[in-house]
Design a protein around this motif. Structure first.
Motif, short mmCIF file in Angstrom:
data_model
loop_
_atom_site.label_atom_id
_atom_site.label_comp_id
_atom_site.label_asym_id
_atom_site.label_seq_id
_atom_site.Cartn_x
_atom_site.Cartn_y
_atom_site.Cartn_z
N THR A 215 8.91 -2.08 -2.77
CA THR A 215 9.87 -0.98 -2.90
C THR A 215 9.52 -0.12 -4.09
OG1 THR A 215 11.34 -2.42 -4.17
CG2 THR A 215 11.75 -2.26 -1.80
N LEU A 216 9.72 1.18 -3.93
CA LEU A 216 9.31 2.14 -4.94
C LEU A 216 10.32 2.37 -6.04
CD1 LEU A 216 7.62 4.99 -2.84
CD2 LEU A 216 6.51 3.33 -4.33
N ASP A 217 11.51 1.82 -5.93
CA ASP A 217 12.58 2.25 -6.83
C ASP A 217 12.35 1.90 -8.28
OD1 ASP A 217 15.00 -0.26 -5.68
OD2 ASP A 217 12.96 -0.41 -6.44
N ALA A 218 11.41 0.99 -8.57
CA ALA A 218 11.12 0.66 -9.96
C ALA A 218 9.85 1.33 -10.47
CB ALA A 218 10.99 -0.85 -10.12
N TYR A 219 9.29 2.21 -9.64
CA TYR A 219 8.00 2.79 -9.96
C TYR A 219 8.09 4.28 -10.25
CZ TYR A 219 5.68 -1.40 -8.21
OH TYR A 219 5.24 -2.68 -8.02
N LYS A 220 7.34 4.69 -11.24
CA LYS A 220 7.08 6.12 -11.38
C LYS A 220 5.99 6.48 -10.38
CE LYS A 220 8.63 6.32 -16.11
NZ LYS A 220 9.12 4.91 -16.11
N GLN B 261 0.82 -1.20 0.00
CA GLN B 261 0.00 0.00 0.00
C GLN B 261 0.85 1.26 0.00
OE1 GLN B 261 -2.46 0.18 3.51
NE2 GLN B 261 -0.76 -0.05 4.92
N LEU B 262 0.22 2.36 -0.40
CA LEU B 262 0.80 3.69 -0.31
C LEU B 262 0.03 4.46 0.76
CD1 LEU B 262 1.06 4.66 -4.10
CD2 LEU B 262 2.92 3.90 -2.61
N VAL B 263 0.76 5.20 1.54
CA VAL B 263 0.14 6.00 2.59
C VAL B 263 0.64 7.43 2.49
CG1 VAL B 263 -0.20 6.31 5.06
CG2 VAL B 263 -0.06 4.00 4.10
N GLU B 264 -0.31 8.36 2.30
CA GLU B 264 0.04 9.78 2.26
C GLU B 264 -0.06 10.39 3.65
OE1 GLU B 264 -2.53 9.06 -1.54
OE2 GLU B 264 -2.60 8.55 0.59
N SER B 265 0.73 11.40 3.89
CA SER B 265 0.65 12.15 5.14
C SER B 265 1.14 13.57 4.88
CB SER B 265 1.47 11.49 6.23
OG SER B 265 2.83 11.42 5.87
N GLN C 272 5.75 12.53 -17.48
CA GLN C 272 4.76 13.38 -18.14
C GLN C 272 3.52 12.57 -18.50
OE1 GLN C 272 6.09 15.14 -21.82
NE2 GLN C 272 4.42 16.60 -21.89
N ALA C 273 3.72 11.37 -19.01
CA ALA C 273 2.58 10.52 -19.38
C ALA C 273 1.75 10.16 -18.16
CB ALA C 273 3.09 9.26 -20.07
N MET C 274 2.41 9.95 -17.03
CA MET C 274 1.68 9.57 -15.83
C MET C 274 0.80 10.72 -15.36
SD MET C 274 3.09 7.87 -12.34
CE MET C 274 1.95 6.98 -11.29
N CYS C 275 1.32 11.93 -15.41
CA CYS C 275 0.56 13.08 -14.93
C CYS C 275 -0.60 13.45 -15.85
CB CYS C 275 1.49 14.28 -14.77
SG CYS C 275 2.13 14.48 -13.09
N ALA C 276 -0.57 12.96 -17.07
CA ALA C 276 -1.59 13.36 -18.03
C ALA C 276 -2.96 12.78 -17.70
CB ALA C 276 -1.17 12.95 -19.43
N HIS C 277 -2.98 11.65 -16.98
CA HIS C 277 -4.26 11.00 -16.70
C HIS C 277 -4.24 10.37 -15.32
CE1 HIS C 277 -5.27 11.37 -20.95
NE2 HIS C 277 -4.09 10.85 -21.24
N ALA C 278 -5.34 10.50 -14.61
CA ALA C 278 -5.51 9.81 -13.33
C ALA C 278 -6.05 8.41 -13.61
CB ALA C 278 -6.44 10.59 -12.42
N ALA C 279 -5.20 7.59 -14.19
CA ALA C 279 -5.59 6.27 -14.66
C ALA C 279 -5.58 5.26 -13.50
CB ALA C 279 -4.63 5.82 -15.75
N PRO C 280 -6.11 4.07 -13.73
CA PRO C 280 -6.07 3.04 -12.68
C PRO C 280 -4.67 2.46 -12.53
CG PRO C 280 -7.12 2.18 -14.64
CD PRO C 280 -6.92 3.63 -14.88
N TYR C 281 -3.75 3.24 -11.98
CA TYR C 281 -2.39 2.79 -11.78
C TYR C 281 -2.36 1.66 -10.76
CZ TYR C 281 -1.38 7.02 -14.37
OH TYR C 281 -1.35 7.99 -15.34
N ASP C 282 -1.21 1.02 -10.67
CA ASP C 282 -1.11 -0.17 -9.82
C ASP C 282 -1.50 0.11 -8.37
OD1 ASP C 282 1.58 -2.30 -11.13
OD2 ASP C 282 -0.31 -1.61 -11.99
N TYR C 283 -1.05 1.24 -7.84
CA TYR C 283 -1.30 1.56 -6.44
C TYR C 283 -1.76 3.02 -6.32
CZ TYR C 283 1.42 -2.65 -5.67
OH TYR C 283 1.88 -3.95 -5.70
N TRP C 284 -2.74 3.20 -5.44
CA TRP C 284 -3.19 4.54 -5.05
C TRP C 284 -3.23 4.58 -3.52
CZ3 TRP C 284 -4.27 8.88 -7.86
CH2 TRP C 284 -4.40 8.75 -9.25
#
Length: 128
Positions: free
Chosen positions: A28-33, A3-7, A106-118
């Protein structure tokens, strides 16, 4: 559990600053945009800022350029969004997302798509 947790959200006066954090657990996040998105009441979710897996490439919405800075610390498995000179129109719920397959920040920011994790979101309110 992965999971991802914002704060770091909260109430701040116009012109103030906040730093949001997006921490990953279970992977681990190192392979993720990573992208920061926001959604204000009655509006669609929009891309705010995104960063490549290495941190070498970043993207910002025009509305936040020069005020927000995205960064990542892969050793801490965390991505940050430093928000300065906040305006009332920055008020929204802020979400982070992670995906390994998007070609560019840039491509990621263009759309709030169903990415792997939110993440679940953190409220930012800018008001006097």
């Amino acid at each position: 559990q992965r999971q991802l947790v914002e704060s770091g959200g909260g109430l701040v006066q116009p012109g103030g600053s906040l730093r949001l954090s997006c921490a990953a657990s279970g992977f681990t996040l190192d392979a993720y945009k990573i992208g920061w998105f926001r959604q204000a009441p009655g509006k669609e979710r929009e891309g705010v800022s995104c960063i490549s897996d290495t941190g070498g490439s970043t993207n910002y919405a025009d509305s936040v350029k020069g005020r927000f800075t995205i960064s990542r610390d892969n050793a801490k498995n965390t991505v940050y969004l430093q928000m300065n000179s906040l305006k009332p129109e920055d008020t929204a719920v802020y979400y982070c997302a992670a995906d390994p397959s998007i070609p560019t920040a840039q491509a990621m920011c263009a759309h709030a798509a169903p990415y792997d994790y939110w993440g679940q979101g953190t409220q930012v309110t800018v008001s006097s």
